[in-house]
Scaffold this motif. Sequence first.
Motif, short mmCIF file in Angstrom:
data_model
loop_
_atom_site.label_atom_id
_atom_site.label_comp_id
_atom_site.label_asym_id
_atom_site.label_seq_id
_atom_site.Cartn_x
_atom_site.Cartn_y
_atom_site.Cartn_z
N ILE A 262 7.33 -10.15 -4.46
CA ILE A 262 6.39 -8.94 -4.41
C ILE A 262 5.26 -9.30 -5.50
O ILE A 262 5.52 -9.42 -6.76
N VAL A 263 4.12 -9.10 -4.90
CA VAL A 263 2.89 -9.28 -6.14
C VAL A 263 2.09 -8.08 -5.92
O VAL A 263 1.50 -7.74 -4.88
N LEU A 264 2.06 -7.30 -7.01
CA LEU A 264 1.34 -6.09 -7.08
C LEU A 264 -0.11 -6.41 -7.30
O LEU A 264 -0.65 -7.18 -7.79
N ASP A 265 -0.88 -5.34 -6.79
CA ASP A 265 -2.38 -5.49 -7.11
C ASP A 265 -2.67 -5.51 -8.67
O ASP A 265 -2.06 -4.68 -9.41
N SER A 266 -3.75 -6.20 -9.23
CA SER A 266 -4.08 -6.29 -10.66
C SER A 266 -5.28 -6.71 -10.78
O SER A 266 -6.09 -6.78 -9.80
N ASN A 267 -5.85 -6.96 -11.95
CA ASN A 267 -7.46 -7.40 -12.20
C ASN A 267 -7.32 -8.72 -12.05
O ASN A 267 -8.48 -9.27 -11.91
N ARG A 268 -6.16 -9.50 -11.61
CA ARG A 268 -6.17 -10.92 -10.97
C ARG A 268 -5.60 -11.05 -9.90
O ARG A 268 -4.40 -11.29 -9.79
N PRO A 269 -6.02 -10.83 -8.71
CA PRO A 269 -5.62 -10.77 -7.49
C PRO A 269 -4.99 -12.16 -7.08
O PRO A 269 -5.57 -13.03 -7.84
N GLN B 195 0.82 -1.15 -0.02
CA GLN B 195 0.07 0.11 0.03
C GLN B 195 0.86 1.16 -0.03
O GLN B 195 2.01 1.37 0.65
N SER B 196 0.34 2.22 -0.67
CA SER B 196 1.08 3.57 -0.70
C SER B 196 0.51 4.45 0.65
O SER B 196 -0.35 3.78 1.38
N ALA B 197 1.30 5.39 1.02
CA ALA B 197 0.81 5.99 2.37
C ALA B 197 -0.74 6.76 2.25
O ALA B 197 -1.13 6.86 3.22
N ASN B 198 -1.21 6.67 1.15
CA ASN B 198 -2.79 7.29 1.30
C ASN B 198 -3.68 6.14 1.23
O ASN B 198 -4.86 6.24 1.34
N GLY B 199 -3.41 4.63 1.54
CA GLY B 199 -4.18 3.71 1.57
C GLY B 199 -4.59 2.91 0.43
O GLY B 199 -5.31 2.03 0.33
N ALA B 200 -3.97 3.33 -0.82
CA ALA B 200 -4.51 2.80 -2.12
C ALA B 200 -3.12 1.86 -2.48
O ALA B 200 -1.77 1.97 -1.77
N SER B 201 -3.43 1.08 -3.46
CA SER B 201 -2.45 0.10 -3.78
C SER B 201 -1.34 1.00 -4.52
O SER B 201 -1.34 1.95 -5.16
N ALA B 202 -0.10 0.56 -4.14
CA ALA B 202 1.05 1.03 -4.41
C ALA B 202 1.49 0.90 -5.89
O ALA B 202 1.25 -0.11 -6.53
N GLU B 203 2.12 1.82 -6.60
CA GLU B 203 2.27 1.84 -8.02
C GLU B 203 3.80 0.92 -7.98
O GLU B 203 4.62 1.02 -7.09
N LYS B 204 4.15 0.33 -9.11
CA LYS B 204 5.60 -0.50 -9.23
C LYS B 204 6.45 0.40 -8.93
O LYS B 204 7.50 -0.14 -8.10
N SER B 205 6.51 1.67 -9.51
CA SER B 205 7.65 2.24 -9.19
C SER B 205 7.77 2.66 -7.69
O SER B 205 9.02 2.95 -7.41
N GLN B 206 6.79 2.97 -7.07
CA GLN B 206 7.04 3.16 -5.61
C GLN B 206 7.30 1.86 -4.80
O GLN B 206 8.49 2.03 -3.90
N VAL B 207 6.96 0.70 -5.16
CA VAL B 207 7.40 -0.51 -4.61
C VAL B 207 8.69 -0.70 -4.82
O VAL B 207 9.76 -1.05 -3.98
#
Length: 721
Positions: free
Chosen positions: A702-709, A668-680
């Motif tokens: 690391i598994v990022l959020d996507s349309n296929r959780p 998660q990013s600091a605002n509570g939303a899924s973090a972008e790949k660049s952030q991670v």
Amino acid sequence: MQKNILLSLFLLLASTTLFAQEDLALFNDWTYYSDAENALYKTFCRTAFEQLENRKTQIEQLQTKADWQNRQTLVKEKLLNLLGPLPPKTPLNAKITGVIQKEDFSVEKLLFESMPGYYVTAALFIPQNIKTKAPAIIYASGHSANGFRSEVYQHVIINLVKKGFIVLAFDPVGQGERLQYFDTATGKSRFSPTREHSYPGAQCYVAGYSPTKYFVWDAMRAVDYLLTRAEVDPQRIGMTGRSGGGTQTAYAAAIDDRILAAAPECFITNMEYVLKTIGPQDAEQNLYHMIAEGLDHADLLEVRAPKPTLMITTTRDMFSIQGARETYAEVRKAYEAFGLGGEVKMVEDDAPHASTQKNREAMYAFFQAALKHPGSAEDLTVEVFNEEDLWVTKTGQLATSLKSESLFTLNKKQVEEQLTTLVTKRKEKDHLEHVLGRAKHVAGFTYPKAYGTAIFSGRYVKETYLLEKYLVPGSGDYMLPMALFIPKSQAKKELVLLLDDQGMERAAHADSLVYSMLAEGYAVLVADLPGIGSLGPGYLKGDAYIDRTSLNQWFAGILVGQSVLGLRVADLVRLLAVIKSDFKTYQTISCIAKGALASEGLHAAAFGGDIAKLCLLKPFLSYGDLALSTTYPVSWMYSIVAGGLGVYDLPDLMAAFSPRKLLMIDPQSANGASAEKSQVTSKIQYPKYIYTAHNKDSNFRIVLDSNRPFSTQQLLNWLKE
């Protein structure tokens, strides 16, 4: 198609019914622990009471003037250290934006820079026909949204100026024209004044200091401005203010020796009674580690002895009058040691948290005597200004008139420096060798000396598994509730500790992951930690209660040099120890930690060493992220160590966990939303480097959020690897 939909609905209803039948409650029967939800706050309080008792013992030994002078030197050093380095003095760049002329006084609307680009809106009230240098009083406003323009505060200010005092009134940051979270659509802040202080104040604590520093600094720069005025006698400067203004007065007068006379109103009590009544208040009232360093309200006055000081109190104030009386008795002893007991006074009136005529007149008389400016102390009926008349800026807000630094932006610079320093330290070969010890220290974490024994509290026999309930001794005077799910067949020798930041009931009732793991033969342990589930949230909400989270409770830990996270991690270590000693069937322990508790899971895994595999679901990645974001989930602060960023950040613990298996899903990013790949990518560079150095790249995923959780089955496959 319709048949499949109906079948899915049936299975969903069946599973919901199954989960809802689980009975994980423990404290309904164990009534001795019926106060379990307050365990977190009361654990901090018990520590505080011990520390305050140690302080009392030290104070009782002080007898002579020399004793108290030595104490003053110590207290002054501690206050300056706890405030953090004060900024360098830079040009005030003071500007008069308007003048109001009345029959017997004038008002200069004033703007000055406390620090470069950090603007203070103020007003200088000047009596008419000053023939010689006059005494001046700084007036600090309490928590009014309109700052010194409040009719209550104007009444006092105008009375003082009519009695011949020059008065400099200024807006504290977050009030008046200095709102930091101003919403142009509503014309208001999205926070109340106390929350205007505590929301960015919490971010200051992440960096290891209280925002008190900036409040004190504004007052000190106000003194600097007064000294530029030919009308002001530099040897006769006083300061007063009520409530939050009393806080500012007490701290500023303790630090700045140029303030000869101080009269804090409706603030001074003692920390024991603060903790037993209203609890710690908004951020600037609580110095980082203040109680742990042996300081109390009395020290703010004793360090001034024998300068003239007046405590202004009311008997029904939310700040305990008993605490005020006890503090006054102690402070008077210090003044008596100087042979000037009469220079400290206390006035009280039978009223709530308010300004009363009796108290105002006592304050006028005090300044008339202390600043050698005699006259009538009668409280006059005066005409106050409309709020807009006293606007310093064209729009009535710095946010829309003039871009200004804020608590957030000032702290952001310090945080960025700390993060830069961490990056440099990570290049040192022995960084990881030392980082865990430093992290434990700043978190207030200590390994339990004894773990106790799990108390068996009931078993349910299900078709495919057993559910056993236990109470485990916690790190304070409380018990940890835990539930152990044990598969009946194909049981593995691996146990999974599942931590949910909403508590063990949600983990077991609304999360099929428990039952999926049971079906694969894994035993699953769920538990509540202080402040969570049946161990929270507790009665204390406080004036910094934001988004259903009491920052006031978090402040209590900071005051005593502990942390919510440190307490929880110690409890996790206890749970792991109980599993190893009482449940020897399980040879391997893995951990899945969800939400904010991913931080606690990571700390426990790094500190304890008994967790073989660690999965973090929706974790935040960095302390620094929360301090650098204008918005953040307040509940995450419980899982952050105040001052931690000066020593380590979460990527350091990820690296310390190497080479064991670490999986992060949907960071998660600091605002509570899924973090972008660049952030991670930017956050995990260091742990990735360490895993690579151990030739274990595949163990760090690391598994990022996507349309296929990431599916439950994929998580189970990871456990089996």
